[in-house]
Design a protein around this motif. Structure first.
Motif: not given
Length: 344
Positions: A174-175, A178, A244, A246-248, A250, A259, A261
């Motif tokens: 993710f990081e 992004r 994105r 999958t991000h808490k 989102a 990052t 979450n």
């Protein structure tokens, strides 16, 4: 508990004669307490007012103006000055700016002097205080000589993109996904806070466009300028939006999420990320705003007219175009001249 025994959360009990106030001041405040309360009143005034252009003050401007007032308050406390802000005259301000200059740069002193001007205009209007800025004896601190902005090299940007995975579909972290998308968007010439203010509905990836609401315009109008995105920027944004999901956080409207979450990415987070990636690529670092200078040079070098560059960058004053274009002006002129070949 009976109705008589309960205390109303909206008002004091009937046996209390003390009136309520908007802010709490000790019964025997010292002058710094009074000065801090004045600074709070001033901040409230700014948030409820428009600037000289008829637009609401941004929170960044409010913070800058109030920080200048607090710097004056802290200096007065260190110097043992007992008066409130209404006791500050030209001589006191001259001493403050001289001390500030000794501890800070000329540019910082100039900025603080400019940021304090609205405060003393407010004191003049609200409390009939003699404005020291109208006194010719006030010592003015000129801004430092404007150096040319540093345009980033193509090699630097390419190495920075490589440090974030170079847009490879195999990179799923993710990081990295992004950060790669952020750097791509920075190359489009957005201001840092414009980039951070993007929301999911700001993008039209099918058309390759992004809508940016300029920070200095009234956000309530919903208007903004349209930024054409490079094809690779569109691809990077598409991959980021998938990651994105999958991000808490989102479900937030903000485009850029932190990052671990965390929610909305902040300016300090953006600044640290850019410098961290630059160091990973083997460089000392850079400032996010340098990408804006670089985008201006890219557009002008590609033959985009100055008027169109102003539209894309959100400038109304040609002086801004001249300032941003000055860094690489000689280089562009030499390239154009060489393309002409033998003229005679």
């Amino acid at each position: 508990m009976s109705a008589q025994g309960r205390k109303s959360p909206l008002r004091a009990s009937q046996g209390t004669t003390r009136t309520t106030t908007l802010r709490s001041i000790p019964s025997q405040p010292d002058r710094s307490d009074i000065r801090q309360a004045t600074a709070q009143d001033y901040a409230t005034h700014l948030r409820a007012s428009n600037n000289k252009h008829g637009r609401p003050y941004t929170e960044k401007s409010v913070r800058s103006y109030v920080e200048a007032v607090r710097a004056l308050d802290q200096w007065m406390s260190r110097e043992g000055l007992e008066g409130d802000f209404l006791s500050v005259g030209t001589d006191t301000l001259n001493l403050f700016f001289r001390a500030y200059f000794q501890a800070h740069s000329q540019g910082g002193t100039n900025s603080t002097q400019r940021n304090l001007r609205p405060f003393f205009m407010w004191l003049e209007e609200e409390h009939d205080h003699t404005n020291p800025y109208r006194d010719k004896k006030l010592q003015r601190y000129a801004p430092p000589s404007a150096g040319k902005p540093k345009t980033l090299s193509q090699e630097f940007i390419r190495d920075l993109l490589k440090a974030t995975g170079n847009g490879s579909p195999k990179v799923r972290e993710f990081e990295k996904v992004r950060d790669h998308a952020i750097i791509r968007v920075l190359t489009e010439g957005l201001r840092a806070e414009e980039l951070l203010s993007l929301r999911l509905d700001s993008l039209d990836l099918e058309q390759g466009l992004a809508q940016v609401v300029p920070l200095k315009d009234a956000r309530a109008t919903g208007e903004g300028r349209i930024i054409p995105l490079q094809p690779k920027t569109v691809v990077a944004l598409s991959r980021y939006i998938r990651a994105r999901e999958t991000h808490k956080m989102a479900d937030l409207d903000w485009l850029w999420l932190g990052t671990r979450n965390r929610g909305h990415l902040t300016y300090s987070g953006l600044y640290r990320m850019v410098n961290r990636r630059a160091k990973e690529a083997g460089y000392e670092g850079c400032h996010p705003h340098q990408f804006r200078h670089t985008a201006t040079d890219d557009l002008l070098s590609a033959g985009v007219s100055g008027e169109d560059v102003m539209t894309i960058q959100g400038w109304k004053d040609p002086a801004m175009l001249r300032r941003y274009a000055s860094d690489m002006a000689v280089s562009r002129a030499v390239k154009v001249a060489k393309k002409l070949g033998d003229r005679y």
